[in-house]
Design a protein around this motif. Structure first.
Motif, short mmCIF file in Angstrom:
data_model
loop_
_atom_site.label_atom_id
_atom_site.label_comp_id
_atom_site.label_asym_id
_atom_site.label_seq_id
_atom_site.Cartn_x
_atom_site.Cartn_y
_atom_site.Cartn_z
N GLY A 270 1.99 -10.89 109.60
CA GLY A 270 1.99 -12.27 109.17
C GLY A 270 0.72 -12.98 109.60
N PRO A 271 0.55 -14.25 109.22
CA PRO A 271 -0.66 -14.99 109.58
C PRO A 271 -0.82 -15.20 111.08
N ASP A 272 0.32 -15.15 111.82
CA ASP A 272 0.26 -15.31 113.26
C ASP A 272 0.01 -14.00 113.99
N GLY A 273 -0.20 -12.92 113.24
CA GLY A 273 -0.45 -11.63 113.86
C GLY A 273 0.79 -10.84 114.21
N LYS A 274 1.98 -11.36 113.88
CA LYS A 274 3.23 -10.67 114.17
C LYS A 274 3.70 -9.88 112.95
N LYS A 275 4.45 -8.83 113.22
CA LYS A 275 5.02 -8.06 112.11
C LYS A 275 6.07 -8.89 111.38
N ILE A 276 6.09 -8.75 110.08
CA ILE A 276 7.09 -9.43 109.27
C ILE A 276 8.34 -8.56 109.20
N ARG A 277 9.47 -9.07 109.69
CA ARG A 277 10.73 -8.32 109.71
C ARG A 277 11.65 -8.85 108.61
N PRO A 278 12.47 -7.96 108.02
CA PRO A 278 13.38 -8.43 106.95
C PRO A 278 14.45 -9.39 107.43
N GLY A 279 14.81 -9.32 108.73
CA GLY A 279 15.82 -10.23 109.26
C GLY A 279 17.24 -9.72 109.02
N ILE A 280 18.19 -10.40 109.62
CA ILE A 280 19.62 -10.08 109.45
C ILE A 280 20.13 -10.90 108.28
N ASN A 281 20.41 -10.23 107.15
CA ASN A 281 20.77 -10.96 105.93
C ASN A 281 22.23 -11.42 105.97
N PRO A 282 22.64 -12.29 105.03
CA PRO A 282 24.02 -12.82 105.04
C PRO A 282 25.10 -11.75 104.93
N CYS B 190 13.69 -1.81 111.88
CA CYS B 190 13.86 -2.95 112.79
C CYS B 190 14.06 -4.20 111.94
N LEU B 191 15.25 -4.79 111.99
CA LEU B 191 15.55 -5.96 111.18
C LEU B 191 14.96 -7.23 111.77
N THR B 192 14.96 -7.31 113.10
CA THR B 192 14.37 -8.49 113.73
C THR B 192 13.95 -8.12 115.14
N GLN B 193 12.88 -8.75 115.61
CA GLN B 193 12.39 -8.56 116.97
C GLN B 193 12.33 -9.93 117.62
N VAL B 194 13.08 -10.12 118.70
CA VAL B 194 13.25 -11.43 119.32
C VAL B 194 12.50 -11.46 120.64
N GLY B 195 11.73 -12.51 120.84
CA GLY B 195 11.03 -12.70 122.10
C GLY B 195 9.53 -12.77 121.91
N GLU B 196 8.86 -13.20 122.95
CA GLU B 196 7.41 -13.29 122.94
C GLU B 196 6.85 -12.27 123.92
N ALA B 197 5.86 -11.51 123.48
CA ALA B 197 5.25 -10.51 124.36
C ALA B 197 4.67 -11.19 125.60
N SER B 198 5.00 -10.65 126.76
CA SER B 198 4.57 -11.26 128.02
C SER B 198 4.20 -10.15 129.00
N GLY B 199 3.18 -10.38 129.77
CA GLY B 199 2.79 -9.39 130.75
C GLY B 199 3.52 -9.54 132.07
N ASP B 200 4.20 -10.68 132.27
CA ASP B 200 4.85 -10.94 133.56
C ASP B 200 6.33 -10.60 133.55
N GLU B 201 7.01 -10.92 132.45
CA GLU B 201 8.45 -10.76 132.41
C GLU B 201 8.83 -9.76 131.32
N VAL C 27 23.99 -13.32 118.34
CA VAL C 27 23.34 -12.29 117.54
C VAL C 27 23.04 -12.78 116.14
N LYS C 28 23.96 -13.56 115.53
CA LYS C 28 23.76 -14.01 114.16
C LYS C 28 22.51 -14.89 114.02
N ALA C 29 22.32 -15.78 114.99
CA ALA C 29 21.18 -16.70 114.92
C ALA C 29 20.00 -16.23 115.76
N GLN C 30 20.18 -15.16 116.53
CA GLN C 30 19.16 -14.65 117.46
C GLN C 30 18.65 -15.76 118.38
#
Length: 523
Positions: free
Chosen positions: A161-173, A342-353, A381-384
């Protein structure tokens, strides 16, 4: 006058108004009631169309054959011959019908086999297509991003994506509906579930001792880091420092297969009670999905490379269609088992935590994660989305376990074990079984929710009570490995035994001695 049906002189003759044919009343009325037509001309005919015919009553003469004994014997012989011929004809027809039925059944069985083979080929084709879609770089830029930098792997596949993150399909309805229906079904079952009568009693657990020890991993890299037990088979899986996962048949006392493929230690192993699937997470930043074969071995079906740091935990959703991985890159990924995507990846990459542990709630709509910064997080899980945080531990969260009653969460860390009430979101009990320098490495409820096992420098089993009652210590098992570090513990079916892993290469089984076990089964 002869009956048009029987060709005999009728006792009660009638004639049809429409055709003028003569019939015996008994025969023609029966035919009209069944078919409503003339038996000869096939025209519409009713009982009102029949006219009675008046005739003189004549005594029928006896046939010549019945006038003497030899004639009677001849009649009987002819009737017997006709009966035998009819019986022979019926047997031939029966034999033909059986052959036709056998052929039809064979064709049906062959058709079912062809359909099953085609379905299997279809599923394999879908799997290969999904793998190809995931592995083929979509742009030159994404291929360039696969360069390894500073010991961490960048994005290897998927559109950026424009922010440099992978585009995931997400958890659909559709998936959300599936998760919701599973949650509703399991919640109803839990309310009506009773503690099984086959559950090991407290007296039996108090008599548990080590009944076997099995060297499953290599001596040059000892250490069992994770243990899991198949829910329907007597098979135990272990993940080791030697980069291998081992499947062990407890009843036969032998290794079924050793799964090699990871390049670093295997931190988490999980059975999927569907399609002979098995999932492993490793410090080499990858997750592998394995599928059993007919010869008892397992083949690697997917190699998942979505994390950029060590994968610490794998947990399977109650639908057995999805799973979650937690990594030290401070993200957790929600995967589809069938496609390995991988349908969705939650979180921000961090070197500390980073995430050190993860577990699904028994009903599947809540995910619990533990971090290296001593924090426990509860996710929708539904809303991540993060819906709750539990603070109070010291050191990284080493293990999580939800009770099957759906109300309790047990967490382990350097300072021991804490029990959380999920209804009131508060800590209602804490255990500090070891000194301040000895972490608690594992915590596990049994399936009935009646026992809680804690592992650190030894293994302890507690009787599960409620928020207000005491949780009594039932049994303490010393660490027989000599390392002073028990890394994992798992209850067998009905808590009949415990599988324990330590920092040596052995899997240890604790249960009743063979004589006591036989007496318990009889009782």
């Amino acid at each position: 006058m002869m009956c048009s049906l029987s060709n005999e002189v009728p006792d009660d003759p009638v004639v049809s108004k429409k055709s003028g044919l003569l019939f015996s009343r008994r025969l023609v009325e029966q035919h009209i009631k069944e078919y409503g037509k003339c038996p000869i001309t096939k025209e519409e005919l009713t009982l009102d169309d029949l006219l009675p015919v008046k005739t003189n009553k004549v005594a029928k003469p006896r046939p010549l054959q019945a006038a003497s004994i030899p004639g009677l014997l001849g009649m009987f012989q002819n009737e017997w011959d006709a009966l035998m011929l009819s019986n022979f004809s019926l047997e031939q027809q029966l034999h033909t019908a059986r052959q036709e039925l056998s052929h039809a059944l064979y064709q049906h069985d062959a058709a079912c086999r062809v359909i099953a083979r085609l379905k299997k080929e279809r599923d394999e084709a879908r799997m290969i297509l999904a793998q190809a879609e995931r592995q083929i770089p979509l742009t030159t830029a994404s291929a360039a991003n696969s360069v390894v930098s500073n010991g961490k792997r960048a994005a290897e596949d998927g559109e950026m994506g424009p922010d440099g993150k992978k585009i995931r399909p997400g958890i659909n309805p559709v998936m959300i509906q599936e998760l919701t229906e599973c949650n509703s079904s399991l919640s109803k079952q839990r309310k009506s579930r009773q503690i099984p009568s086959t559950l090991a009693t407290i007296d039996a657990v108090e008599r548990y001792t080590q009944v076997s020890s099995h060297p499953l991993h290599k001596t040059n890299k000892p250490g069992v880091l994770s243990v899991d037990i198949h829910p329907t088979k007597d098979v135990i899986a272990t993940g080791g420092v030697d980069t291998n996962a081992v499947l062990f048949d407890r009843s036969a006392g032998q290794i079924l297969c050793t799964l090699s493929g990871h390049s670093k230690k295997v931190n988490s192993v999980k059975f999927v009670p569907r399609d002979e699937l098995f999932v492993t997470g490793s410090a080499d930043k990858t997750v592998r999905v394995w599928q059993g074969t007919e010869d008892g071995n397992y083949n690697c079906r997917h190699v998942l490379k979505d994390h950029t740091a060590e994968v610490q935990a794998v947990t399977i959703h109650a639908t057995h269609n999805y799973f979650v991985t937690a990594s030290m890159d401070n993200t957790w990924c929600f995967y589809d088992l069938a496609s390995g995507s991988c349908l969705t990846q939650v979180g921000e990459a961090s070197g500390d935590e980073g995430y050190t542990s993860a577990a699904f709630h028994p009903d599947g709509l809540i995910l619990g994660t533990g971090t290296s910064e001593a924090q426990v997080r509860i996710w929708d899980v539904k809303a991540q989305s993060n819906v709750a945080k539990f603070d109070g531990h010291v050191g990284p969260i080493t293990a999580l376990s939800f009770s099957e009653n759906g109300y309790f969460l047990a967490t382990a860390a350097l300072d021991g074990v804490k029990l959380w009430d999920l209804r009131k979101l508060r800590n209602f009990r804490s255990f500090s079984p070891y000194d301040s320098s000895t972490p608690t490495n594992a915590v596990e409820f049994d399936f009935s929710g009646s026992y809680l096992a804690i592992a650190g420098s030894d293994t302890r089993v507690y009787q599960v009570a409620n928020v207000k009652l005491e949780w009594n210590l039932i049994k303490t098992f010393p660490d027989l490995s000599g390392t002073g570090k028990v890394t994992s513990v798992k209850f067998g079916g009905d808590a009949k035994y415990l599988a324990v892993g330590s920092m040596d290469r052995n899997l240890r089984i604790f249960g009743l001695p063979p004589g006591d076990e036989a007496e318990q089964e009889k009782s």
